[in-house]
Design an enzyme around this catalytic site. Structure first.
Site, PDB file in Angstrom:
ATOM      1  CE  LYS A   7       1.532   8.875  27.791  1.00  0.00           C
ATOM      2  NZ  LYS A   7       1.100   7.244  28.452  1.00  0.00           N
ATOM      3  CD  GLU A  44      -8.777  15.873  38.204  1.00  0.00           C
ATOM      4  OE1 GLU A  44      -8.172  16.483  37.044  1.00  0.00           O
ATOM      5  OE2 GLU A  44      -9.095  15.458  39.023  1.00  0.00           O
ATOM      6  N   GLY A  74       2.291   7.724  33.501  1.00  0.00           N
ATOM      7  CA  GLY A  74       1.914   8.716  33.703  1.00  0.00           C
ATOM      8  C   GLY A  74       2.897   8.936  34.607  1.00  0.00           C
ATOM      9  NE  ARG A  75       0.877   2.697  36.795  1.00  0.00           N
ATOM     10  CZ  ARG A  75       0.158   2.486  35.954  1.00  0.00           C
ATOM     11  NH1 ARG A  75      -0.430   3.548  35.633  1.00  0.00           N
ATOM     12  NH2 ARG A  75      -0.301   1.576  35.063  1.00  0.00           N
ATOM     13  CD  GLU A 118      -2.560   5.460  38.537  1.00  0.00           C
ATOM     14  OE1 GLU A 118      -2.985   6.441  39.247  1.00  0.00           O
ATOM     15  OE2 GLU A 118      -1.790   5.662  37.731  1.00  0.00           O
ATOM     16  CG  HIS A 125       6.240   9.224  68.292  1.00  0.00           C
ATOM     17  ND1 HIS A 125       6.714   8.799  69.848  1.00  0.00           N
ATOM     18  CD2 HIS A 125       7.578   9.249  68.078  1.00  0.00           C
ATOM     19  CE1 HIS A 125       8.408   8.994  69.966  1.00  0.00           C
ATOM     20  NE2 HIS A 125       8.842   9.141  69.103  1.00  0.00           N
ATOM     21  CE  LYS A 160      -7.161  11.232  34.623  1.00  0.00           C
ATOM     22  NZ  LYS A 160      -5.731  11.033  33.185  1.00  0.00           N
TER      23      LYS A 160
HETATM   24  C1  G6Q Z   1      -0.576   7.212  35.637  1.00  0.00           C
HETATM   25  C2  G6Q Z   1      -2.043   7.647  35.499  1.00  0.00           C
HETATM   26  C3  G6Q Z   1      -2.527   9.432  36.262  1.00  0.00           C
HETATM   27  C4  G6Q Z   1      -2.031  10.225  34.994  1.00  0.00           C
HETATM   28  C5  G6Q Z   1      -3.296  11.011  35.504  1.00  0.00           C
HETATM   29  C6  G6Q Z   1      -2.283  12.416  34.838  1.00  0.00           C
HETATM   30  O1  G6Q Z   1       0.152   6.472  35.535  1.00  0.00           O
HETATM   31  O2  G6Q Z   1      -2.117   7.438  34.138  1.00  0.00           O
HETATM   32  O3  G6Q Z   1      -1.878   9.730  37.440  1.00  0.00           O
HETATM   33  O4  G6Q Z   1      -0.670  10.243  35.617  1.00  0.00           O
HETATM   34  O5  G6Q Z   1      -4.239  11.180  35.431  1.00  0.00           O
HETATM   35  O6  G6Q Z   1      -2.474  12.425  33.483  1.00  0.00           O
HETATM   36  P1  G6Q Z   1      -1.862  13.287  32.710  1.00  0.00           P
HETATM   37  O7  G6Q Z   1      -0.505  13.494  32.582  1.00  0.00           O
HETATM   38  O8  G6Q Z   1      -2.200  13.240  31.334  1.00  0.00           O
HETATM   39  O9  G6Q Z   1      -2.685  15.071  32.464  1.00  0.00           O
END
Ligand code: G6Q
Length: 537
Positions: A203, A209, A264-265, A350, A381, A501
């Protein structure tokens, strides 16, 4: 939470403290039918919960007194309910299948842009899937590598596994998320550069990462194909950040956008779902969106007592706040849903893992539960022992399908028999008398007795399809939303993620600096020093 209603709930809990599920079922033979809801291809049986009509109406009153109806409307109509980030929350617009729908943010209808991106994704995925899209050396794409993390990874991974029966089997899909170089290295061993498409899904396009993995993948590709010009044929981006995408070297013509009002989620039904569309095709992707939409409409319109997400949310609150349950288990009886618990874990923890309310005040009650789970029957199990006989109360959702995509002998009957039997055993347990009647020796009776009275929901659909998957995801999203409203927390920010971050950057500079700053605590300084020594710095 509304204290007056909560007191009523508390007194009902006290009144019925000694009443077991076994007694509740014996008293009321029509219980199962009464405590069931059908919506968007799903059937919910919530009768194996510690509820009666009085408790349900008190819980519904809790939702009403929290202004849930008005809050739902605010979300669907684009009000900026993500107040700490000043954003609307409109993942529902992404799957609004009404061709005449208009949804406004800051006076602008967002639906034309939503439809335009979806159409471009469709055109692109047709080209890749048909072989028309060629790599730099003229070969078609066989491998797709999605590079993203958190919300830009967990949804695509979960859904790609879930919809395997609908996937293009002659293409292979990989998901690189971890900044651990092993993740990328092992993936690159499995693909051929000439036939690989990398989707950089981020996003913000600044996440450490993802950008590190994307940079390394680009270097690998250019090294293999011998030219920077290859990047345009092998990299596309999914992002809200056009400038950062261009700076990375990806042609913005190959960028699929989304908007700051998609968290994001909650972003699987946005362009973040591109890898999924490449796998299952645009027609199946449209069916996924229609499943989401069916549950969205149900959530927005059904009365609370017949509203599946609302009822599940209220039951969760009953156990978390009324019975002190610390955790919540999601148990899909379908191997294709193996990553569904992990996906829900992020969505829930989250969103509602917050300890201040919307006024910035410390809450005086429990909020989001610790969420976990594994597919059945494997879990039976291992950790089910604790759910059956341990000291913790763990409400569970059992999720299953009447038909399997892979009928082999009587395996599916056995799978489903296990699901139903587990909910039965958890609810009704086994008394000491029943043990004795089975001939259990007196000294073993305490160990073989099951208290029962453990609450479960059972969710059943006919088959795992794009539609039922979409509806299932929307069900949990709206459950989490409802709980956030009742707990009065902001469910759509994630400052804890942002903190991580920032912190990693400060430590990284000390790992690589000529002379480390020594500005951390003695433990962190010691760990940094030890690491530096081991790698010869
Ligand atoms: C989700 C969070 C988090 C995010 C990641 C990746 O709701 O905000 O999990 O999706 O940190 O972020 P980017 O899409 O900006 O790389």
């Amino acid at each position: 939470m509304n204290q007056e209603v909560w007191n009523k709930i508390d007194s009902l809990i006290d009144r019925d403290q000694a009443k077991t599920l076994k007694e509740r079922f014996a008293e009321d033979p029509s219980r199962a039918g009464r405590y069931s809801i059908e919506a968007a291809g799903w059937f919910l049986d919530y009768s194996k919960n510690r509820i009666d009509d009085e408790m349900m109406s008190a819980l519904i009153e809790l939702a009403e007194k929290s202004n849930l109806k008005a809050e739902i409307e605010k979300m669907f109509t684009g009000e900026k309910i993500n107040a700490t980030e000043g954003r609307a929350v409109l993942h529902t617009a992404l799957r609004n299948c009404d061709p005449a729908a208009k949804v406004f943010v800051d006076g602008k209808d967002v639906m034309p842009d939503v439809r335009e991106v979806l159409a471009r994704m469709g055109e692109f995925s047709d080209k890749v899937r048909s072989g028309e899209w060629k790599g730099y050396t003229g070969k078609s794409i066989k491998y797709v590598v999605n590079i993203g993390i958190g919300g830009s990874d967990l949804g695509p991974v979960m859904a790609n596994i879930a919809l395997t029966p609908y996937s293009k089997r002659d293409m292979k899909f990989f998901f690189v998320s971890n900044v651990d170089s092993t993740h990328l290295a092992e993936t690159l061993l499995s693909v051929e550069a000439e036939e690989t498409l990398f989707i950089v899904a981020s996003k913000t396009f600044t996440t450490q990462e993802t950008m590190s993995n994307a940079g390394a993948a680009r270097e690998w590709l250019v090294g293999k194909l011998g030219s920077e010009a290859a990047v345009a044929r092998h990299f596309v981006a999914v992002s809200t950040a056009a400038r950062e995408v261009a700076d990375f070297g990806i042609d913005t013509a190959n960028m699929f956008g989304f908007w700051d009002w998609v968290g994001g989620r909650y972003s699987l039904p946005s362009a973040i779902g591109l890898s999924l569309m490449l796998s299952i095709g645009k027609e199946n992707y449209a069916k996924l969106l229609s499943g989401y939409y069916a549950m969205d409409c149900h959530f927005r319109n059904a009365p609370f007592e017949k509203n599946m997400p609302v009822v599940m949310a209220l039951l969760g609150i009953l156990y978390a706040n009324g019975y002190g349950a610390e955790s919540y288990c999601i148990l899909p009886y379908d191997q294709y849903l193996s990553r569904f618990p992990a996906y829900c874990q992020q969505m829930d923890m989250e969103s509602n893992g917050k300890s201040v309310d919307k006024d910035g005040k410390q809450v005086t009650y429990t909020t989001g539960p610790i969420e976990w789970g594994e597919p059945g029957t494997n879990g039976q199990h291992s950790f089910y022992q604790l759910i059956h006989q341990g000291t913790h109360l763990i409400p569970c959702d059992f999720i299953g399908f009447s038909r399997t995509h892979n009928p082999i002998g009587d395996l599916h009957d056995k799978l489903m028999a296990n699901l139903f039997a587990q909910t039965e055993a958890l609810a009704f347990g086994k008394t000491a008398e029943e043990c004795r009647a089975e001939g259990v020796s007196e000294e073993l009776v305490p160990f073989k007795t099951f208290e029962g009275n453990r609450p479960t929901n059972t969710l059943l659909a006919d088959e795992l399809t794009p539609e039922t998957l979409g509806a299932l995801v929307a069900l949990y999203e709206h459950k989490v939303f409802t709980q956030g409203v009742i707990w009065n927390v902001y469910s759509f920010d994630q400052w804890g993620v942002q903190l991580g971050k920032v912190l990693a950057k400060g430590v990284l500079s000390d790992l690589v600096a000529a002379v480390p700053s020594g500005k951390h605590d003695s433990s962190t300084n010691q760990l940094i020093a030890r690491y530096r020594k081991a790698v010869g710095r």
